[in-house]
Design an enzyme around this catalytic site. Structure first.
Site, mmCIF file in Angstrom:
data_model
loop_
_atom_site.group_PDB
_atom_site.id
_atom_site.type_symbol
_atom_site.label_atom_id
_atom_site.label_comp_id
_atom_site.label_asym_id
_atom_site.label_seq_id
_atom_site.Cartn_x
_atom_site.Cartn_y
_atom_site.Cartn_z
ATOM 1 N N TYR A 107 -10.747 0.965 -11.520
ATOM 2 C CA TYR A 107 -10.561 1.056 -10.069
ATOM 3 C C TYR A 107 -9.527 2.116 -9.705
ATOM 4 O O TYR A 107 -8.480 2.210 -10.336
ATOM 5 C CB TYR A 107 -10.103 -0.301 -9.497
ATOM 6 C CG TYR A 107 -9.952 -0.242 -8.000
ATOM 7 C CD1 TYR A 107 -11.068 -0.376 -7.181
ATOM 8 C CD2 TYR A 107 -8.728 0.019 -7.403
ATOM 9 C CE1 TYR A 107 -10.948 -0.278 -5.800
ATOM 10 C CE2 TYR A 107 -8.602 0.118 -6.030
ATOM 11 C CZ TYR A 107 -9.719 -0.026 -5.228
ATOM 12 O OH TYR A 107 -9.607 0.085 -3.869
ATOM 13 N N TRP A 109 -8.638 5.700 -6.693
ATOM 14 C CA TRP A 109 -9.153 6.692 -5.751
ATOM 15 C C TRP A 109 -9.569 8.005 -6.404
ATOM 16 O O TRP A 109 -10.290 8.798 -5.807
ATOM 17 C CB TRP A 109 -8.111 6.952 -4.662
ATOM 18 C CG TRP A 109 -8.326 6.076 -3.471
ATOM 19 C CD1 TRP A 109 -8.514 4.721 -3.486
ATOM 20 C CD2 TRP A 109 -8.398 6.481 -2.109
ATOM 21 N NE1 TRP A 109 -8.678 4.258 -2.200
ATOM 22 C CE2 TRP A 109 -8.597 5.324 -1.335
ATOM 23 C CE3 TRP A 109 -8.279 7.701 -1.448
ATOM 24 C CZ2 TRP A 109 -8.714 5.344 0.053
ATOM 25 C CZ3 TRP A 109 -8.381 7.730 -0.053
ATOM 26 C CH2 TRP A 109 -8.603 6.562 0.670
HETATM 27 N N1 MGD Z 1 1.258 -4.471 -2.517
HETATM 28 C C1 MGD Z 1 0.175 -3.761 -2.214
HETATM 29 N N2 MGD Z 1 -0.551 -3.216 -3.201
HETATM 30 C C2 MGD Z 1 -1.647 -2.494 -2.909
HETATM 31 C C3 MGD Z 1 -2.048 -2.303 -1.568
HETATM 32 C C4 MGD Z 1 -1.268 -2.897 -0.530
HETATM 33 O O1 MGD Z 1 -1.573 -2.778 0.680
HETATM 34 N N3 MGD Z 1 -0.166 -3.609 -0.897
HETATM 35 N N4 MGD Z 1 -3.167 -1.563 -1.284
HETATM 36 C C5 MGD Z 1 -4.190 -1.532 -2.308
HETATM 37 C C6 MGD Z 1 -5.213 -0.551 -1.989
HETATM 38 S S1 MGD Z 1 -5.973 -0.737 -0.472
HETATM 39 C C7 MGD Z 1 -5.606 0.425 -2.852
HETATM 40 S S2 MGD Z 1 -6.967 1.380 -2.441
HETATM 41 C C8 MGD Z 1 -4.937 0.611 -4.144
HETATM 42 C C9 MGD Z 1 -4.816 2.081 -4.555
HETATM 43 O O2 MGD Z 1 -4.649 2.170 -5.921
HETATM 44 P P1 MGD Z 1 -5.093 3.465 -6.753
HETATM 45 O O3 MGD Z 1 -6.302 4.086 -6.184
HETATM 46 O O4 MGD Z 1 -5.132 3.076 -8.182
HETATM 47 O O5 MGD Z 1 -3.828 4.409 -6.474
HETATM 48 P P2 MGD Z 1 -3.623 5.974 -6.705
HETATM 49 O O6 MGD Z 1 -2.156 6.182 -6.733
HETATM 50 O O7 MGD Z 1 -4.396 6.743 -5.707
HETATM 51 O O8 MGD Z 1 -4.182 6.191 -8.160
HETATM 52 C C10 MGD Z 1 -5.067 7.177 -8.513
HETATM 53 C C11 MGD Z 1 -4.676 7.717 -9.870
HETATM 54 O O9 MGD Z 1 -5.711 8.601 -10.289
HETATM 55 C C12 MGD Z 1 -5.120 9.794 -10.817
HETATM 56 N N5 MGD Z 1 -6.084 10.882 -10.615
HETATM 57 C C13 MGD Z 1 -6.299 11.605 -9.494
HETATM 58 N N6 MGD Z 1 -7.262 12.517 -9.706
HETATM 59 C C14 MGD Z 1 -7.668 12.368 -10.989
HETATM 60 C C15 MGD Z 1 -8.652 13.023 -11.793
HETATM 61 O O10 MGD Z 1 -9.345 13.928 -11.368
HETATM 62 N N7 MGD Z 1 -8.816 12.559 -13.061
HETATM 63 C C16 MGD Z 1 -8.078 11.546 -13.569
HETATM 64 N N8 MGD Z 1 -8.322 11.156 -14.827
HETATM 65 N N9 MGD Z 1 -7.116 10.926 -12.840
HETATM 66 C C17 MGD Z 1 -6.929 11.336 -11.570
HETATM 67 C C18 MGD Z 1 -3.845 9.982 -10.037
HETATM 68 O O11 MGD Z 1 -2.937 10.792 -10.764
HETATM 69 C C19 MGD Z 1 -3.383 8.545 -9.836
HETATM 70 O O12 MGD Z 1 -2.520 8.136 -10.866
HETATM 71 O O13 MGD Z 1 -3.630 0.018 -4.115
HETATM 72 C C20 MGD Z 1 -3.688 -1.355 -3.736
HETATM 73 N N10 MGD Z 1 -2.385 -1.958 -3.919
HETATM 74 N N1 MGD Z 2 -0.581 7.933 4.392
HETATM 75 C C1 MGD Z 2 -1.426 7.086 3.777
HETATM 76 N N2 MGD Z 2 -2.496 6.594 4.446
HETATM 77 C C2 MGD Z 2 -3.317 5.707 3.823
HETATM 78 C C3 MGD Z 2 -3.127 5.323 2.474
HETATM 79 C C4 MGD Z 2 -1.986 5.851 1.797
HETATM 80 O O1 MGD Z 2 -1.733 5.537 0.629
HETATM 81 N N3 MGD Z 2 -1.167 6.716 2.477
HETATM 82 N N4 MGD Z 2 -4.002 4.452 1.867
HETATM 83 C C5 MGD Z 2 -5.333 4.297 2.447
HETATM 84 C C6 MGD Z 2 -6.020 3.090 1.960
HETATM 85 S S1 MGD Z 2 -6.553 3.077 0.348
HETATM 86 C C7 MGD Z 2 -6.296 2.034 2.733
HETATM 87 S S2 MGD Z 2 -7.196 0.723 2.116
HETATM 88 C C8 MGD Z 2 -5.856 1.974 4.118
HETATM 89 C C9 MGD Z 2 -5.284 0.603 4.455
HETATM 90 O O2 MGD Z 2 -5.141 0.459 5.824
HETATM 91 P P1 MGD Z 2 -4.385 -0.815 6.382
HETATM 92 O O3 MGD Z 2 -4.698 -2.001 5.565
HETATM 93 O O4 MGD Z 2 -4.676 -0.871 7.833
HETATM 94 O O5 MGD Z 2 -2.863 -0.342 6.140
HETATM 95 P P2 MGD Z 2 -1.491 -1.101 5.988
HETATM 96 O O6 MGD Z 2 -0.461 -0.022 6.115
HETATM 97 O O7 MGD Z 2 -1.476 -1.936 4.780
HETATM 98 O O8 MGD Z 2 -1.428 -2.080 7.231
HETATM 99 C C10 MGD Z 2 -1.409 -1.617 8.573
HETATM 100 C C11 MGD Z 2 -0.389 -2.412 9.348
HETATM 101 O O9 MGD Z 2 -0.768 -3.780 9.421
HETATM 102 C C12 MGD Z 2 0.400 -4.536 9.690
HETATM 103 N N5 MGD Z 2 0.251 -5.884 9.157
HETATM 104 C C13 MGD Z 2 0.432 -6.292 7.881
HETATM 105 N N6 MGD Z 2 0.207 -7.623 7.789
HETATM 106 C C14 MGD Z 2 -0.109 -8.049 9.028
HETATM 107 C C15 MGD Z 2 -0.460 -9.324 9.585
HETATM 108 O O10 MGD Z 2 -0.501 -10.345 8.909
HETATM 109 N N7 MGD Z 2 -0.771 -9.357 10.902
HETATM 110 C C16 MGD Z 2 -0.740 -8.253 11.686
HETATM 111 N N8 MGD Z 2 -1.090 -8.380 12.952
HETATM 112 N N9 MGD Z 2 -0.397 -7.053 11.194
HETATM 113 C C17 MGD Z 2 -0.098 -6.949 9.890
HETATM 114 C C18 MGD Z 2 1.543 -3.798 9.017
HETATM 115 O O11 MGD Z 2 2.647 -3.722 9.894
HETATM 116 C C19 MGD Z 2 0.969 -2.443 8.676
HETATM 117 O O12 MGD Z 2 1.786 -1.363 9.119
HETATM 118 O O13 MGD Z 2 -4.876 2.965 4.386
HETATM 119 C C20 MGD Z 2 -5.299 4.260 3.972
HETATM 120 N N10 MGD Z 2 -4.379 5.219 4.525
HETATM 121 MO MO MO Z 3 -7.450 1.066 -0.220
#
Ligand code: MGD
Ligand code: MGD
Ligand code: MO
Length: 761
Positions: A107, A109
């Site tokens: 898993y 991005w």
């Molecule tokens: N506490 C908490 N944890 C969360 C979340 C949260 O809201 N709260 N959000 C979750 C969500 S929504 C997501 S999507 C995940 C994200 O989790 P990930 O998608 O695992 O996070 P990234 O840091 O984007 O990791 C991508 C990795 O791929 C590597 N990479 C990039 N390009 C390439 C390539 O071309 N080849 C190879 N081999 N590697 C590459 C990068 O160097 C990086 O280390 O985190 C989750 N974790």
């Molecule tokens: N710059 C940047 N943008 C990103 C990403 C990143 O790594 N960097 N990651 C991307 C990815 S993989 C994803 S999945 C999306 C995720 O998108 P979201 O899930 O929407 O992002 P979050 O920042 O986790 O949450 C948005 C807001 O929800 C509020 N929130 C949290 N818990 C609660 C709750 O219980 N109730 C209410 N009402 N509000 C709450 C928090 O204050 C937070 O700022 O973002 C994407 N956008």
């Molecule tokens: Mo995500």
């Protein structure tokens, strides 16, 4: 000095790389982008970073059978030797344990380029080679993914098929945004964002007088420069608020009986729960107020407002990334159904406005560029966020979406394009689980916390070291990505690595399908072009596209309205639910018999929230939002992300009263802790937060010393529990903590250091 220009794309935007003397010296934003992301400025530094992995490397302890993968040294080996080792390990584990011994869901991005999309490539390789244990679902909207098919027959409104902004601007009078509209999150789209339009749409919404209500624990979720009402709410309690709004509509006769009768099933059962006929407790505003902290009259007024004018109810993805995360999404649909505006222009429900750049962007329904991934012949998979459960308890049974499954016994983990040592909850638990497998193989470009816990590390190129085609089905552009500089160190493309491994296993030509890099670029573009042509959208031939650097998918002629066709003719456009209608009560879900996800939307208290008994010991709710200055853990070591650190630690936002009560000052370093672990963080006082709530962003590279992370990855503290037995999604937003001034010396963390690497002899 001569300077060359190379078009390319990142998840956070399109750009032109400027190259001098074989080094990227800057990234110029794509011309038409009205609001480019500052993260473009981190690309050059990361590409040439001393953290790049130079050569294939093998962990010393692995050679002696030591599975403690932390803090070990590495030995560099030749590519041939490394590929032989990997091929040998795969063959050995396959022969001894079959595909059930190999974990390859990988898993993450990866990169925006779709030919070199590491996660697609590794799954193509492992599936063609006999299969593996895959991961289903995602961390982003994992609860919604398995719930919504039961309720509305599709997940597409979460991934972007929502009523578009043009329809909202023309018709909506009141937008109610649960979780707000933090513009920082709209910087990115998986597969790349050509135009950052959200700031412009919000400004237009304001100009035409649309009222915006933001319901969130922090005022920071109100977009910069936009006027909005702020309703502070206790984290994880939105469901109670929604149920009380639904109750109000029923009690005041503001519900649309004709809509409910024609388009929904299960209204009466749910109404029995709302009124209290079923359990003696009316889910009225006074009841909800005691849970969510929103005054009862505010709840009633909000309910009246949404029912008496055109309103759009939207919920950020974060709401469902919590224990019982199924409930707020189901309740939101139920509430919108009572209001009766689903399928009307600018009305009804939506998800994820501002969770991702592309949500609400007017666009054609056309395919994006993609490398095909075949079916997994092993037909084995776990819910994505159950990785530690699986590693710690092979053979244990678990429930998932109405069926009972058994965890496999994993001997080998293979990961490319993701970082579980950032993304997974309860990192100390994952660290224990990570000792279980015999072998861990990782492709990475940098010495990330994952790479530093691998046995065999293969250095991967980054996007600017290869040619690619990038884009997402949600974006109005498809982009050519030109190679700008040669591979750094001995890095190779993931595609070439898998092609060589496939050669050793005898399926090279199946893997490559006879195409090289440019052959694949041409192929995925032509595939998209063909799909567009079928839908009446003309894209230029490949060579013209490649020379120009991008092609545009013209905007649609009409505004998209979610469920418009269903509303017009529910018989001809039946939903893919058992009843063909919106299921406010689902017999299928009820039939699963899950107390943690019954047959209609309900309030279920999470194990950790501000109203829980545990709040006596751990009085602060920790929210872990998406980082403003990086993409997850990507770009963390670059100057932009570094600029936000406090005394070198990841910031924690805290209300001044909560800080004062603990003798904590702005800019000080604190220890954030609970029973699962602890991390350091730098304090940023924030009066716009609700007291009792603290916020840290995800993605700081960890530097564990015992169970204390000295940099500030908040997943040291989060709970590793499924949302429910139905979806088993991640519950990252369910976590209580305590914070205290840090007494120890604050020395620089070592998260951004390479391990000791011994050169090849
Ligand atoms: N506490 C908490 N944890 C969360 C979340 C949260 O809201 N709260 N959000 C979750 C969500 S929504 C997501 S999507 C995940 C994200 O989790 P990930 O998608 O695992 O996070 P990234 O840091 O984007 O990791 C991508 C990795 O791929 C590597 N990479 C990039 N390009 C390439 C390539 O071309 N080849 C190879 N081999 N590697 C590459 C990068 O160097 C990086 O280390 O985190 C989750 N974790
Ligand atoms: N710059 C940047 N943008 C990103 C990403 C990143 O790594 N960097 N990651 C991307 C990815 S993989 C994803 S999945 C999306 C995720 O998108 P979201 O899930 O929407 O992002 P979050 O920042 O986790 O949450 C948005 C807001 O929800 C509020 N929130 C949290 N818990 C609660 C709750 O219980 N109730 C209410 N009402 N509000 C709450 C928090 O204050 C937070 O700022 O973002 C994407 N956008
Ligand atoms: Mo995500």
């Amino acid at each position: 000095m001569s300077r060359t220009r190379h078009p390319s794309l990142a998840h956070w935007g399109a750009f032109t790389a400027l190259v001098e003397n074989q080094r990227v010296v800057g990234c110029e934003p794509f011309g038409p982008d009205p609001s480019p992301s500052p993260m473009l400025g981190s690309i050059a530094e990361m590409l040439h970073s001393p953290l790049r992995i130079q050569r294939p490397s093998v962990r010393k302890g692995w050679l002696d059978g030591n599975r403690d993968r932390e803090g070990d040294e590495y030995v560099e080996v030749s590519w041939d030797h490394a590929l032989d080792l990997v091929a040998g390990e795969l063959a050995r584990v396959r022969a001894q344990h079959g595909p059930a011994g190999i974990f390859g869901g990988s898993y993450g991005w990866s990169s925006a380029g779709r030919v070199h999309h590491a996660r697609s490539l590794i799954r193509r390789f492992l599936f063609q080679g006999g299969g593996c244990v895959d991961q289903v679902g995602n961390y982003s909207w994992g609860a919604a993914q398995f719930l919504l098919p039961h309720v509305i027959g599709t997940t597409s409104p979460v991934s972007g098929d929502v009523t578009d902004w043009e329809s909202v601007l023309a018709h909506t009078r009141h937008i109610v945004a649960f979780g707000g509209m933090p513009i920082k999150n709209s910087q990115v789209t998986s597969g790349g964002a050509g135009l950052h339009n959200l700031p412009g749409w919000l400004a237009r919404a304001q100009a035409v007088g649309i009222r915006l209500t933001v319901i969130s624990p922090t005022r920071a979720d109100i977009p910069d420069g936009i006027a909005a009402d702020w309703i502070p709410i206790r984290p994880n309690t939105d469901t109670a608020l929604m149920l009380a709004m639904a109750h109000t509509l029923l009690a005041e006769g503001l519900h649309d009986t004709a809509f409910l009768a024609r388009y929904c099933v299960g209204v009466d059962t749910w109404a029995g729960y709302l009124t209290g006929a079923a359990d003696g407790q009316a889910k009225d505003a006074a009841w909800a107020s005691g849970i969510c902290g929103v005054p009862a009259d505010t709840i009633v007024a909000l309910a009246r407002s949404i029912a008496t004018q055109r309103s759009l109810l939207t919920a950020a993805w974060s709401l469902q990334r919590a224990q019982h995360g199924e409930q707020p999404y189901w309740a939101l649909i139920g509430l919108a159904a009572l209001a009766g505006q689903i399928g009307l222009p600018g009305g009804g429900f939506a998800f994820g406005h501002a969770s991702l750049n592309s949500i609400g962007q007017p666009r054609r329904q056309v395919p994006g560029p993609e490398v095909p991934v075949p079916k997994n012949p092993a037909q084995l998979a776990i819910p994505v966020a159950r990785i530690s459960d699986m590693l710690l308890a092979p053979g244990a049974e678990y429930e998932f979406n109405g069926a009972r499954h058994t965890y496999p016994d994993i001997k080998l983990i293979y990961w490319a394009g993701g970082n579980p040592f950032h993304h997974h909850q309860d990192q100390n638990r994952l660290r224990d689980a990570w000792r279980k497998p015999e072998t861990v193989i990782v492709h990475e470009s940098w010495w990330t916390p994952l790479a530093r816990r691998a046995d065999i590390v293969l250095p991967a190129t980054t996007s600017l070291e290869r040619c690619d085609v990038g884009g997402s089905a949600r974006d109005p552009y498809v982009f050519a990505m030109h190679r700008a500089v040669p591979p750094q160190g001995e890095a190779r493309n993931d595609f070439d690595i898998f092609a060589e491994l496939a050669r050793r296993a005898g399926f090279h030509d199946t893997y490559t399908a006879g195409r090289d890099e440019m052959g694949w670029c041409r192929h995925v573009y032509e595939g998209m072009r063909g799909g567009c042509a079928e839908r009446g959208v003309v894209l230029p031939p490949f060579d013209e596209f490649w020379a120009r650097g991008h092609a545009e998918i013209p905007p649609p002629d009409s505004q998209y309205v979610l469920f418009e066709a269903f509303r017009r003719d529910p018989d001809a456009h039946r939903l893919r639910t058992p009843s063909g209608k919106i299921e406010l009560t689902s017999d299928v879900v009820a039939g699963f018999g899950y107390a943690d996800c019954p047959g209609h939307p309900v309030w279920l208290a999470p194990s950790e929230w501000l109203g829980a008994e545990a709040a006596g010991q751990w009085p602060l709710h920790l929210l872990t939002n998406q980082p403003r200055h990086r993409l997850h853990s990507q770009l963390d070591p670059a100057a932009l992300s570094r600029s936000a650190k406090i005394q070198g630690c990841e910031p924690i936002a805290m209300h001044p009263d909560d800080a004062a009560a603990r003798g904590i000052q702005d800019g000080g370093v604190v220890r954030v802790f609970n029973a699962r672990g602890a991390c350091l963080a730098g304090v940023k006082l924030d009066a716009s937060l609700m007291p009792g709530v603290v916020v840290m962003s995800t993605g700081a590279w960890s530097d564990p010393e015992g169970d204390l992370d000295r940099h500030g990855n908040p997943n040291t503290l989060t709970a590793d529990i499924g949302t429910s037995r139905l979806a088993q999604g991640p519950s990252a937003q369910t976590a209580l903590v305590q914070v205290e001034p840090y007494a120890g010396p604050v020395t620089p963390h070592r998260a951004w250091e390479s391990p000791a690497v011994q050169a090849a002899s």
